[in-house]
Design a protein around this motif. Structure first.
Motif, PDB file in Angstrom:
ATOM      1  N   VAL A 191      48.974  70.447  40.517  1.00 51.23           N
ATOM      2  CA  VAL A 191      48.733  69.435  41.575  1.00 51.23           C
ATOM      3  C   VAL A 191      49.499  67.944  41.010  1.00 51.23           C
ATOM      4  O   VAL A 191      49.290  67.594  40.014  1.00 51.23           O
ATOM      5  CB  VAL A 191      47.001  69.086  41.771  1.00 51.23           C
ATOM      6  CG1 VAL A 191      46.938  67.871  42.661  1.00 51.23           C
ATOM      7  CG2 VAL A 191      46.477  70.153  42.152  1.00 51.23           C
ATOM      8  N   GLY A 192      50.273  67.490  41.997  1.00 50.62           N
ATOM      9  CA  GLY A 192      51.121  66.166  41.701  1.00 50.62           C
ATOM     10  C   GLY A 192      50.179  65.198  41.232  1.00 50.62           C
ATOM     11  O   GLY A 192      50.637  64.429  40.303  1.00 50.62           O
ATOM     12  N   GLU A 193      49.031  64.966  41.993  1.00 48.81           N
ATOM     13  CA  GLU A 193      48.308  63.856  41.649  1.00 48.81           C
ATOM     14  C   GLU A 193      47.792  63.791  40.146  1.00 48.81           C
ATOM     15  O   GLU A 193      47.686  62.813  39.545  1.00 48.81           O
ATOM     16  CB  GLU A 193      47.252  63.411  42.460  1.00 48.81           C
ATOM     17  CG  GLU A 193      47.518  63.133  44.186  1.00 48.81           C
ATOM     18  CD  GLU A 193      47.880  64.328  44.960  1.00 48.81           C
ATOM     19  OE1 GLU A 193      47.924  65.606  44.232  1.00 48.81           O
ATOM     20  OE2 GLU A 193      47.734  64.248  46.270  1.00 48.81           O
ATOM     21  N   VAL A 194      47.502  64.992  39.620  1.00 49.53           N
ATOM     22  CA  VAL A 194      47.142  65.086  38.372  1.00 49.53           C
ATOM     23  C   VAL A 194      48.237  65.024  37.482  1.00 49.53           C
ATOM     24  O   VAL A 194      48.360  64.316  36.377  1.00 49.53           O
ATOM     25  CB  VAL A 194      46.708  66.484  37.975  1.00 49.53           C
ATOM     26  CG1 VAL A 194      46.167  66.726  36.436  1.00 49.53           C
ATOM     27  CG2 VAL A 194      45.316  66.879  38.876  1.00 49.53           C
ATOM     28  N   ARG A 195      49.346  65.403  37.853  1.00 54.51           N
ATOM     29  CA  ARG A 195      50.637  65.090  36.845  1.00 54.51           C
ATOM     30  C   ARG A 195      50.993  63.675  36.794  1.00 54.51           C
ATOM     31  O   ARG A 195      51.237  63.084  35.915  1.00 54.51           O
ATOM     32  CB  ARG A 195      51.926  66.001  37.539  1.00 54.51           C
ATOM     33  CG  ARG A 195      51.733  67.394  37.185  1.00 54.51           C
ATOM     34  CD  ARG A 195      52.902  68.293  37.338  1.00 54.51           C
ATOM     35  NE  ARG A 195      53.813  68.052  38.593  1.00 54.51           N
ATOM     36  CZ  ARG A 195      53.571  68.347  39.747  1.00 54.51           C
ATOM     37  NH1 ARG A 195      52.388  69.303  40.109  1.00 54.51           N
ATOM     38  NH2 ARG A 195      54.049  68.080  40.774  1.00 54.51           N
ATOM     39  N   ALA A 196      50.950  63.123  38.133  1.00 55.88           N
ATOM     40  CA  ALA A 196      51.236  61.722  38.216  1.00 55.88           C
ATOM     41  C   ALA A 196      50.070  60.681  37.316  1.00 55.88           C
ATOM     42  O   ALA A 196      50.395  59.628  36.763  1.00 55.88           O
ATOM     43  CB  ALA A 196      50.920  61.114  39.428  1.00 55.88           C
ATOM     44  N   ALA A 197      48.799  61.126  37.409  1.00 56.17           N
ATOM     45  CA  ALA A 197      47.945  60.435  36.513  1.00 56.17           C
ATOM     46  C   ALA A 197      48.247  60.747  34.939  1.00 56.17           C
ATOM     47  O   ALA A 197      48.152  59.791  34.058  1.00 56.17           O
ATOM     48  CB  ALA A 197      46.448  60.836  36.946  1.00 56.17           C
ATOM     49  N   ALA A 198      48.672  61.852  34.574  1.00 51.92           N
ATOM     50  CA  ALA A 198      48.983  62.213  33.226  1.00 51.92           C
ATOM     51  C   ALA A 198      50.232  61.236  32.850  1.00 51.92           C
ATOM     52  O   ALA A 198      50.204  60.674  31.644  1.00 51.92           O
ATOM     53  CB  ALA A 198      49.363  63.666  32.858  1.00 51.92           C
TER      54      ALA A 198
END
Length: 168
Positions: free
Chosen positions: A77-84
């Motif tokens: 999920v892109g949003e998770v990668r972005a948060a990381a």
């Protein structure tokens, strides 16, 4: 000079240095928070994984960095990668793999991941004024990344602009 009793009284009232017991308890709480965030990163719910990544920003330990790297590299999920990626920007002296992962993330298919990776990378590189060798190495990697045909236009513009700003 105050004696031990005065220092202990001052510490108990919140007006002095932490005692070894207080430091140990704070470290224990930190470890618990990192472990909780790690568990959240493994949850099936993307919102929970995002919360885990965000929580790790408050605990920039090597262990937290490793968990964030896994999320940045592997979460679907892109949003998770972005948060990381964003959370990695809060680390003071991250391990070298953090820089490499953020540079790699500049080619992520999701714009938010690329944006957060570049922002984190820029923040971390701005802290490297006292480490000119590492800074030069990272700038060279960014120059090499600019040559990649897989680098999206937005990342290309951001990296090029950053490197031009860094030129003497």
């Amino acid at each position: 000079m105050p004696d031990l009793h005065q220092l202990a009284s001052s510490a108990e009232s919140g007006g002095g240095a932490s005692t070894p017991e207080q430091i140990a308890e704070e470290e224990s709480v930190d470890l618990e928070q990192v472990e909780t965030a790690r568990q959240w990163l493994g949850d099936h719910d993307p919102a929970q994984r995002i919360a885990g990544a965000q929580q790790l920003a408050a605990y920039p330990t090597p262990e937290a960095g490793r968990y964030l790297l896994v999320a940045l590299r592997q979460d679907r999920v892109g949003e998770v990668r972005a948060a990381a990626a964003e959370s990695l920007g809060y680390f003071d002296q991250p391990a070298l793999p953090v820089y490499d992962a953020l540079i790699t993330a500049l080619r992520d298919p999701e714009e938010a991941v690329r944006f957060n990776a570049f922002s984190a990378l820029q923040t971390l590189m701005d802290k490297l004024v006292d480490q000119p060798r590492l800074l030069a190495r990272l700038q060279a990697k960014l120059k090499q990344t600019l040559k990649s045909k897989k680098l999206p236009a937005d990342s290309r513009v951001a990296v090029d602009s950053y490197l031009q700003d860094q030129s003497p």
